[in-house]
Design a protein around this motif. Sequence first.
Motif, PDB file in Angstrom:
ATOM      1  N   GLN A   8      -8.485 -50.771 -27.151  1.00 50.86           N
ATOM      2  CA  GLN A   8      -8.935 -49.393 -27.320  1.00 50.86           C
ATOM      3  C   GLN A   8     -10.109 -49.060 -26.419  1.00 50.86           C
ATOM      4  N   ASP A   9     -10.853 -50.080 -25.999  1.00 48.47           N
ATOM      5  CA  ASP A   9     -12.012 -49.862 -25.138  1.00 48.47           C
ATOM      6  C   ASP A   9     -11.614 -49.722 -23.672  1.00 48.47           C
ATOM      7  N   LEU A  10     -10.340 -49.979 -23.357  1.00 49.03           N
ATOM      8  CA  LEU A  10      -9.897 -49.941 -21.969  1.00 49.03           C
ATOM      9  C   LEU A  10      -9.360 -48.561 -21.616  1.00 49.03           C
ATOM     10  N   ALA A  11      -9.804 -48.047 -20.488  1.00 55.74           N
ATOM     11  CA  ALA A  11      -9.329 -46.745 -20.008  1.00 55.74           C
ATOM     12  C   ALA A  11      -8.161 -46.904 -19.053  1.00 55.74           C
ATOM     13  N   ILE A  12      -8.224 -47.921 -18.189  1.00 51.89           N
ATOM     14  CA  ILE A  12      -7.190 -48.141 -17.175  1.00 51.89           C
ATOM     15  C   ILE A  12      -6.901 -49.629 -17.094  1.00 51.89           C
ATOM     16  N   GLU A  13      -5.620 -49.969 -16.975  1.00 54.34           N
ATOM     17  CA  GLU A  13      -5.217 -51.359 -16.775  1.00 54.34           C
ATOM     18  C   GLU A  13      -4.165 -51.448 -15.672  1.00 54.34           C
ATOM     19  N   PHE A  14      -4.478 -52.231 -14.657  1.00 52.39           N
ATOM     20  CA  PHE A  14      -3.483 -52.642 -13.669  1.00 52.39           C
ATOM     21  C   PHE A  14      -2.970 -54.013 -14.079  1.00 52.39           C
ATOM     22  N   VAL A  15      -1.661 -54.157 -14.202  1.00 53.05           N
ATOM     23  CA  VAL A  15      -1.077 -55.442 -14.573  1.00 53.05           C
ATOM     24  C   VAL A  15      -0.043 -55.815 -13.514  1.00 53.05           C
TER      25      VAL A  15
END
Length: 345
Positions: A8-15
């Motif tokens: 929930q604290d993450l705004a953007i994730e590149f995986v």
Amino acid sequence: MKDNAETQDLAIEFVGVVKRFGDAVAVDGIDLAIRRGELVTFLGPSGCGKTTSLRLIAGLELPSDGHLRIAGRDVSRDPASERNVGMVFQSYALFPHVSVLDNVAYGPVIRGVKKAEAHAKARGILDQIGLGGLHDRLPAELSGGQQQRVAVARAIAQQPDVILFDEPLSNVDAKLRRKVRSEIRALQQEFGLTAVYVTHDQEEALAVSDRIVVMDKGRIAQVGTPEDLYERPASAFIANFIGDANLIEGRVMAGRFAAEGLDVPVSGADGPASVSIRPERIALDLSADGPARIASGTYLGSRMEYAVTLGGTELLVSRPISEPRLEAGQPVALRIDTGGVTRLS
């Protein structure tokens, strides 16, 4: 696996994100998490993949492989129109024939907010960023710095999950850049915005960022705070790209790094090694029997830069302009602040 609070604290994730253009790989399998309220700058030389990464977040490009999440939602295949992302362009992209107020209110209006309500919100934002008396002006009647703030206000009014800054100071006069970058940083912190910022300017990146992502040939070379990257570069590429650095090859033996004429303490295993030494971490003392010599000096306004020879090693040394000027050929002794010495290999 991330727990719910961390997710929930993450705004953007590149995986594992890859972007290909034909046979060319612009972004080569990057993994990165950006937290809410964080300003992260993508930095690197031309063609490194930083702008493509920004366009992937915006939805102007779609990944060839991997996944991209914004606010916990996988947006890998979503077009720009389906992402809650604000964009501040190099050219500001303000509508020239409508007022500052209508420029800022534009996003909420096209999303169905009543015009009166959108105007009230826009006025509040403009007041908050110091443009309260300019509601009725056209963009052409504003300075470059004021236009930049209007572009940021327009993005804020959309209440986006993230705001993207694409080389935002490229059209700002050099003398205004320091002021405008400070304003952008202050607005980002005041509104608690999640922001991704792209620039090729190392000083700009150091000044505005919570963290910097340095890219090279489509890959992430290092991620860290400005201090991390400057004081603890992970490679010769990082040391040389961010600021100036003396990159020296030598050998480590019993906790000492030695090159021809140079001996400084370092950590790590014995054997061949390279180190980075920042020019401002080297002090010069006039000494008749000093082992080093001034080869040349360059006046740079706020500082002097000297080329100094020490045995077979040449070092770049930066000195405040207030210190006595040194002349070519003068013997000097060196005092190296070990906090400015980083072992690279």
